[in-house]
Design a protein around this motif. Structure first.
Motif, short mmCIF file in Angstrom:
data_model
loop_
_atom_site.label_atom_id
_atom_site.label_comp_id
_atom_site.label_asym_id
_atom_site.label_seq_id
_atom_site.Cartn_x
_atom_site.Cartn_y
_atom_site.Cartn_z
N GLY A 82 59.35 57.16 73.54
CA GLY A 82 59.54 55.79 73.15
C GLY A 82 58.60 54.96 74.00
O GLY A 82 58.55 53.61 73.54
N HIS A 83 57.77 55.36 74.90
CA HIS A 83 56.80 54.71 75.92
C HIS A 83 55.83 54.43 74.94
O HIS A 83 55.15 55.03 74.23
CB HIS A 83 56.70 55.00 77.10
CG HIS A 83 55.94 56.75 77.13
ND1 HIS A 83 56.70 57.48 76.93
CD2 HIS A 83 54.68 56.75 77.07
CE1 HIS A 83 55.64 58.71 76.97
NE2 HIS A 83 54.83 58.16 77.14
N VAL A 84 54.95 53.14 75.30
CA VAL A 84 53.81 52.87 74.82
C VAL A 84 52.73 53.82 75.39
O VAL A 84 52.39 53.78 76.72
CB VAL A 84 53.28 51.41 75.21
CG1 VAL A 84 51.93 50.93 74.66
CG2 VAL A 84 54.40 50.49 74.29
N THR A 85 51.73 54.37 74.65
CA THR A 85 50.65 55.08 75.18
C THR A 85 49.56 54.50 75.22
O THR A 85 48.51 54.90 76.03
CB THR A 85 50.66 56.40 74.30
OG1 THR A 85 50.23 56.23 73.08
CG2 THR A 85 51.87 57.21 74.46
N ALA A 86 49.20 53.58 74.27
CA ALA A 86 47.98 52.73 74.18
C ALA A 86 48.16 51.51 73.52
O ALA A 86 48.83 51.24 72.55
CB ALA A 86 47.02 53.64 73.42
N MET A 87 47.43 50.76 74.18
CA MET A 87 47.29 49.03 73.55
C MET A 87 45.67 48.78 73.25
O MET A 87 45.08 49.37 73.88
CB MET A 87 47.87 47.97 74.42
CG MET A 87 49.00 48.19 74.90
SD MET A 87 49.57 46.97 76.08
CE MET A 87 49.09 45.55 75.26
N CYS A 123 51.10 54.51 82.48
CA CYS A 123 50.70 53.27 82.13
C CYS A 123 50.01 53.45 80.86
O CYS A 123 49.01 54.29 80.80
CB CYS A 123 49.71 52.14 83.27
SG CYS A 123 50.72 51.85 84.81
N PRO A 124 50.16 52.47 79.89
CA PRO A 124 49.29 52.62 78.73
C PRO A 124 47.75 52.55 78.85
O PRO A 124 47.52 51.58 79.73
CB PRO A 124 50.04 51.66 77.68
CG PRO A 124 50.53 50.47 78.74
CD PRO A 124 51.18 51.17 79.82
N PHE A 150 42.37 56.75 69.57
CA PHE A 150 42.98 57.25 70.68
C PHE A 150 42.55 58.63 71.25
O PHE A 150 42.24 59.21 72.14
CB PHE A 150 44.59 57.07 70.76
CG PHE A 150 45.19 57.32 71.89
CD1 PHE A 150 45.03 56.77 73.12
CD2 PHE A 150 46.24 58.31 71.89
CE1 PHE A 150 45.83 57.14 74.37
CE2 PHE A 150 47.00 58.67 72.97
CZ PHE A 150 46.74 58.11 74.25
N ASP A 151 42.55 59.43 70.22
CA ASP A 151 42.18 60.69 69.96
C ASP A 151 40.73 60.94 70.87
O ASP A 151 40.41 61.77 71.38
CB ASP A 151 42.20 61.67 68.56
CG ASP A 151 43.91 61.89 68.45
OD1 ASP A 151 44.71 61.45 69.48
OD2 ASP A 151 44.06 62.11 67.28
N LYS A 152 39.85 60.07 70.43
CA LYS A 152 38.52 60.28 70.58
C LYS A 152 38.29 59.76 72.04
O LYS A 152 37.33 60.41 72.71
CB LYS A 152 37.67 59.36 69.57
CG LYS A 152 37.43 59.80 68.26
CD LYS A 152 36.09 59.19 67.66
CE LYS A 152 35.74 60.00 66.17
NZ LYS A 152 34.49 59.28 65.50
N TRP A 153 38.88 58.83 72.30
CA TRP A 153 39.06 58.36 73.91
C TRP A 153 39.33 59.47 74.62
O TRP A 153 38.83 59.60 75.52
CB TRP A 153 40.08 57.09 73.96
CG TRP A 153 39.86 56.70 75.50
CD1 TRP A 153 38.99 56.15 75.96
CD2 TRP A 153 41.15 56.86 76.41
NE1 TRP A 153 39.58 55.85 77.41
CE2 TRP A 153 40.63 56.38 77.61
CE3 TRP A 153 42.06 58.04 76.19
CZ2 TRP A 153 41.49 56.73 78.90
CZ3 TRP A 153 42.82 58.05 77.52
CH2 TRP A 153 42.48 57.54 78.63
#
Length: 312
Positions: A102-107, A4-5, A305-308
């Protein structure tokens, strides 16, 4: 099966997106973008769907940065609101994808990303183009972008005076209420910009409000509003007499009413100045016409995203 993203809200984005990390990454990416066919970046001009019934638009801003492995898009709605409206003029969501699968990694919240990265890019333009001695900052507008530009510009630069103007004086007064440093509330655009060294326009204007006759010679204008081909903030004389820099030539020629309707010539992209292929002529009056790019959203989203991930 893909996971899940990750969902990141406004407060998380703001906490994770520091200017110290963002600005050098934006400069690097914009310089790379302006190498064009050698950039490894695919970024079409923003696709815009009109929502005529409600005086709005839906924009899609995709980008693929092959070398960095970043696939991203922003979905943004923006509306031409009445002056008395209390509804936000924009809403945005940024999606990061796994470019291989192709999947969503983050919203993540797109308003925060848009506000911070836009002000950061405007600050980059000022760093490159403003007069070496710049004492007076003027902000035209009092919304979210006005506040983000105030926060970023006063953090990076030292001004002796900051002025603000808005169509509704009560909005200007509300804008300055929670600011720690004194800001002068002006009654007219003319009063606000006379003698200013750096001017930021972040209004909802559709007709010119800023005129060449009021501008100090050698001033730098970061023109952020008027993101449609039939919307204006700056008058013809100012656009034609100033040296005009943009984030993307293709975007400017397709979307900027200030450029299209005035017939102004684009002197260069900000990335070309960063690369040294176009000079930064700070001794002249300069306009940076900002329209925003998916590239800028992608750089900010990847940083968040990288920091998270590093905190997990």
């Amino acid at each position: 099966m893909s996971e899940c993203p990750v969902l990141l809200n406004k407060d998380q984005v703001i906490r994770l997106l520091s200017l110290e990390d963002l600005i050098p990454r934006l400069e690097s990416a914009m310089g790379k973008f302006s190498r064009h066919e050698n950039s490894g970046i695919i970024q079409p001009v923003r696709s815009v769907l009109p929502i005529n019934k409600h005086h709005g638009f839906l924009g899609l801003m995709p980008v693929y940065m092959a070398d960095e492995g970043v696939l991203c898009t922003k979905l943004v709605t923006f509306y031409n609101r009445a002056e008395t409206s209390t509804s936000p003029s924009t809403h945005a969501t940024v999606l990061l994808f796994d470019p291989e699968h192709g999947h969503v990694t983050a919203m993540m919240n797109g308003e925060a990303i848009t506000a911070i990265r836009t002000a950061a890019v405007s600050a980059i333009s000022a760093k490159l183009l403003k007069p070496l001695v710049s004492d007076v900052l003027c902000i035209l507008g009092s919304g979210q972008q006005a506040r983000s530009h105030y926060d970023v510009f006063t953090k990076i630069f030292k001004f002796k005076e900051v002025r603000v103007w808005s169509r509704r004086r009560e909005m200007s007064e509300r804008f300055v209420e929670d600011l720690e440093e004194p800001v002068v509330v002006c009654c007219s655009v003319r009063d606000a910009v006379m003698g200013a060294d750096v001017i930021v326009t972040v209004t909802g204007a559709t007709e010119p409000i800023l005129r060449a006759e009021w501008i100090k010679s050698g001033a730098h204008i970061a023109a952020v509003g008027a993101c449609r081909p039939d919307w204006r903030e700056l008058d013809d004389v100012l656009m034609r007499e100033a040296l005009v820099y943009v984030d993307s030539r293709d975007g400017a020629h397709a979307e900027s009413g200030d450029i299209i309707l005035s017939g102004a010539q684009v002197f260069g992209e900000l990335g070309e100045v960063i690369n040294g292929s176009v000079p930064a002529q700070r001794e002249k009056t300069t306009v940076f016409k900002s329209l925003g790019m998916g590239l800028q959203d992608a750089v900010a989203a990847k940083l968040v995203f990288d920091k998270w991930k590093s905190e997990q």
